[in-house]
Design an enzyme around this catalytic site. Structure first.
Site, mmCIF file in Angstrom:
data_model
loop_
_atom_site.group_PDB
_atom_site.id
_atom_site.type_symbol
_atom_site.label_atom_id
_atom_site.label_comp_id
_atom_site.label_asym_id
_atom_site.label_seq_id
_atom_site.Cartn_x
_atom_site.Cartn_y
_atom_site.Cartn_z
ATOM 1 N N ASP A 16 0.823 -1.216 0.000
ATOM 2 C CA ASP A 16 0.000 0.000 0.000
ATOM 3 C C ASP A 16 0.859 1.270 0.000
ATOM 4 O O ASP A 16 1.968 1.286 0.537
ATOM 5 C CB ASP A 16 -0.914 -0.018 1.241
ATOM 6 C CG ASP A 16 -2.081 0.961 1.108
ATOM 7 O OD1 ASP A 16 -2.351 1.432 -0.014
ATOM 8 O OD2 ASP A 16 -2.718 1.250 2.138
ATOM 9 N N TRP A 21 2.776 8.086 -2.620
ATOM 10 C CA TRP A 21 4.156 8.247 -3.100
ATOM 11 C C TRP A 21 4.170 9.142 -4.339
ATOM 12 O O TRP A 21 5.002 10.055 -4.449
ATOM 13 C CB TRP A 21 4.738 6.862 -3.423
ATOM 14 C CG TRP A 21 6.166 6.843 -3.853
ATOM 15 C CD1 TRP A 21 7.266 6.691 -3.060
ATOM 16 C CD2 TRP A 21 6.668 6.978 -5.203
ATOM 17 N NE1 TRP A 21 8.410 6.713 -3.811
ATOM 18 C CE2 TRP A 21 8.071 6.888 -5.131
ATOM 19 C CE3 TRP A 21 6.055 7.158 -6.455
ATOM 20 C CZ2 TRP A 21 8.888 6.971 -6.259
ATOM 21 C CZ3 TRP A 21 6.875 7.248 -7.576
ATOM 22 C CH2 TRP A 21 8.268 7.157 -7.473
ATOM 23 N N ARG A 29 -1.024 9.070 -10.360
ATOM 24 C CA ARG A 29 -1.055 7.873 -9.506
ATOM 25 C C ARG A 29 -0.430 6.659 -10.192
ATOM 26 O O ARG A 29 0.216 5.835 -9.548
ATOM 27 C CB ARG A 29 -2.501 7.554 -9.098
ATOM 28 C CG ARG A 29 -3.107 8.568 -8.135
ATOM 29 C CD ARG A 29 -4.512 8.146 -7.734
ATOM 30 N NE ARG A 29 -4.509 6.919 -6.962
ATOM 31 C CZ ARG A 29 -4.341 6.857 -5.640
ATOM 32 N NH1 ARG A 29 -4.185 7.963 -4.948
ATOM 33 N NH2 ARG A 29 -4.342 5.696 -5.023
ATOM 34 N N HIS A 33 2.126 3.420 -9.172
ATOM 35 C CA HIS A 33 1.945 1.976 -9.366
ATOM 36 C C HIS A 33 3.130 1.386 -10.126
ATOM 37 O O HIS A 33 3.557 0.261 -9.865
ATOM 38 C CB HIS A 33 0.633 1.699 -10.108
ATOM 39 C CG HIS A 33 -0.578 2.110 -9.317
ATOM 40 N ND1 HIS A 33 -0.787 1.670 -8.025
ATOM 41 C CD2 HIS A 33 -1.624 2.934 -9.604
ATOM 42 C CE1 HIS A 33 -1.916 2.192 -7.565
ATOM 43 N NE2 HIS A 33 -2.437 2.976 -8.499
ATOM 44 N N LEU A 127 10.687 -20.617 -4.715
ATOM 45 C CA LEU A 127 9.642 -19.757 -4.156
ATOM 46 C C LEU A 127 8.311 -19.943 -4.901
ATOM 47 O O LEU A 127 8.287 -20.036 -6.119
ATOM 48 C CB LEU A 127 10.091 -18.292 -4.286
ATOM 49 C CG LEU A 127 9.085 -17.214 -3.880
ATOM 50 C CD1 LEU A 127 8.917 -17.165 -2.369
ATOM 51 C CD2 LEU A 127 9.527 -15.846 -4.398
ATOM 52 N N ARG A 192 -4.811 -1.782 9.118
ATOM 53 C CA ARG A 192 -6.018 -2.595 8.878
ATOM 54 C C ARG A 192 -5.688 -3.631 7.808
ATOM 55 O O ARG A 192 -4.662 -3.527 7.124
ATOM 56 C CB ARG A 192 -7.196 -1.716 8.442
ATOM 57 C CG ARG A 192 -6.931 -0.869 7.214
ATOM 58 C CD ARG A 192 -8.179 -0.109 6.720
ATOM 59 N NE ARG A 192 -7.808 0.864 5.711
ATOM 60 C CZ ARG A 192 -7.560 2.161 5.956
ATOM 61 N NH1 ARG A 192 -7.661 2.633 7.187
ATOM 62 N NH2 ARG A 192 -7.206 2.974 4.970
ATOM 63 N N SER A 194 -8.028 -4.613 5.313
ATOM 64 C CA SER A 194 -8.696 -4.321 4.036
ATOM 65 C C SER A 194 -9.066 -5.581 3.243
ATOM 66 O O SER A 194 -8.754 -5.687 2.050
ATOM 67 C CB SER A 194 -7.818 -3.386 3.181
ATOM 68 O OG SER A 194 -7.539 -2.191 3.874
HETATM 69 C C1 IPE Z 1 -5.489 -2.611 0.023
HETATM 70 O O1 IPE Z 1 -5.151 -1.276 -0.134
HETATM 71 C C2 IPE Z 1 -5.475 -3.321 -1.293
HETATM 72 C C3 IPE Z 1 -4.172 -3.455 -1.946
HETATM 73 C C4 IPE Z 1 -3.019 -3.088 -1.467
HETATM 74 C C5 IPE Z 1 -4.207 -4.089 -3.248
HETATM 75 P P1 IPE Z 1 -6.262 -0.122 -0.290
HETATM 76 O O2 IPE Z 1 -5.523 1.132 -0.470
HETATM 77 O O3 IPE Z 1 -7.218 -0.518 -1.357
HETATM 78 O O4 IPE Z 1 -7.013 -0.219 1.103
HETATM 79 P P2 IPE Z 1 -7.801 0.902 1.933
HETATM 80 O O5 IPE Z 1 -8.836 1.474 1.018
HETATM 81 O O6 IPE Z 1 -6.814 1.917 2.368
HETATM 82 O O7 IPE Z 1 -8.368 0.144 3.083
HETATM 83 C C1 IPE Z 2 -1.693 0.306 -3.292
HETATM 84 O O1 IPE Z 2 -1.472 1.675 -3.353
HETATM 85 C C2 IPE Z 2 -2.014 -0.283 -4.645
HETATM 86 C C3 IPE Z 2 -3.427 -0.619 -4.814
HETATM 87 C C4 IPE Z 2 -4.356 -0.565 -3.904
HETATM 88 C C5 IPE Z 2 -3.842 -1.067 -6.147
HETATM 89 P P1 IPE Z 2 -2.644 2.741 -3.312
HETATM 90 O O2 IPE Z 2 -3.023 3.061 -4.711
HETATM 91 O O3 IPE Z 2 -3.750 2.274 -2.449
HETATM 92 O O4 IPE Z 2 -1.911 3.973 -2.658
HETATM 93 P P2 IPE Z 2 -2.497 4.987 -1.597
HETATM 94 O O5 IPE Z 2 -3.005 4.168 -0.446
HETATM 95 O O6 IPE Z 2 -3.589 5.740 -2.272
HETATM 96 O O7 IPE Z 2 -1.335 5.849 -1.224
HETATM 97 MG MG MG Z 3 -4.105 2.456 -0.451
#
Ligand code: IPE
Ligand code: IPE
Ligand code: MG
Length: 239
Positions: A16, A21, A29, A33, A127, A192, A194
């Site tokens: 996450d 970042w 965004r 990724h 792995l 959490r 999630s």
């Molecule tokens: C959890 O992250 C899912 C993944 C890392 C793929 P999210 O960014 O979707 O979770 P919430 O919304 O902060 O709980």
């Molecule tokens: C995790 O990073 C990747 C996915 C959930 C797909 P986020 O995209 O949730 O990044 P933040 O939480 O918004 O920083």
């Molecule tokens: Mg996130």
């Protein structure tokens, strides 16, 4: 110092913080990724080098469909690119890759390309790398319960014979012989789960780090494992 004799067998990671970042750098965004994919590559390599047997990563949740079409499409494109680019090398390193999740909704092109490349991955002596894609723990449990009910309806299973193992065996992990995670790591400071591995996490150790996923280096990964090694796992018993 890492104790090489106490490396966890199964590590699961909630990757996450990609969006934050990118925002910090005034980038779109999707750039976050992309940087996240690079982190993932490095962590897979380090996991393999450390002799971790199973690595499971949360790449896209059943709830992530709520995001913009642009972001979702960008994530899928990057995943396919990663799998295509890195797969040959992963195979050479004896890594077996599989997907946990019902990636039906990702479109024919993405699905076909993933399936084509995944069918080339070798047998598992090194792995085992599981990518959770369009994965949600409640969805996984619901599908498992439905499959068990169908076996009961068909007379193949008696309801009295349903045990905890029956349920475990009907989840992506149990179906593929992957044990419950010893360690679950979440980056980016959120405390959490999630909707990640809710059944399997019953006795997992949890490590939460404020580091954003694109900044999570193999050295940070080793620190998380060190923290795991400092824990006293009792499983409800007493010393
Ligand atoms: C959890 O992250 C899912 C993944 C890392 C793929 P999210 O960014 O979707 O979770 P919430 O919304 O902060 O709980
Ligand atoms: C995790 O990073 C990747 C996915 C959930 C797909 P986020 O995209 O949730 O990044 P933040 O939480 O918004 O920083
Ligand atoms: Mg996130």
């Amino acid at each position: 110092m890492l104790d090489m004799n106490r490396i966890p067998a199964h590590v699961a990671i909630i990757m996450d913080g990609n969006g934050r970042w990118a925002e910090k750098r005034n980038l779109p965004r999707v750039a976050g990724h992309n940087a996240g994919m690079k982190s993932m590559t490095e962590i897979v390599r380090r996991a393999s080098d450390l002799g971790i047997k199973y690595l499971t990563v949360y790449a896209f949740s059943t709830e992530n469909w709520k995001r913009s079409k642009e972001e979702v499409g960008g994530i899928f494109k990057l995943l396919v690119k990663y799998v295509d680019l890195e797969l040959a090398e992963l195979c050479e390193n004896n890594v077996k890759v599989r997907i946990f999740g019902d990636y039906e909704g990702m479109g024919d092109d993405v699905r076909d390309r993933l399936e084509r490349t995944l069918s080339d991955t070798g047998e598992d002596s090194g792995l085992e790398f599981n990518i959770c894609l369009d994965y949600g723990s409640r969805d996984e449990i619901t599908k498992g319960v439905r499959a068990i009910a169908e076996e009961v309806e068909a007379g193949k299973l008696s309801s009295a014979d349903i045990t905890e193992d029956t349920i475990s065996e009907h989840l992506y992990t149990g179906m593929t012989g992957v044990p419950d995670p010893d360690l679950i790591i979440r980056t980016s400071g959120e405390i959490r789960l999630s909707n990640f591995l809710l059944w399997q996490c019953a006795y997992s150790e949890m490590v939460f780090t404020p580091v954003l996923w694109p900044d999570y280096t193999p050295e940070e990964f080793e620190k998380s494992i060190e923290e795991f090694q400092s824990r006293d796992r009792r499983f409800g018993g007493r010393k």
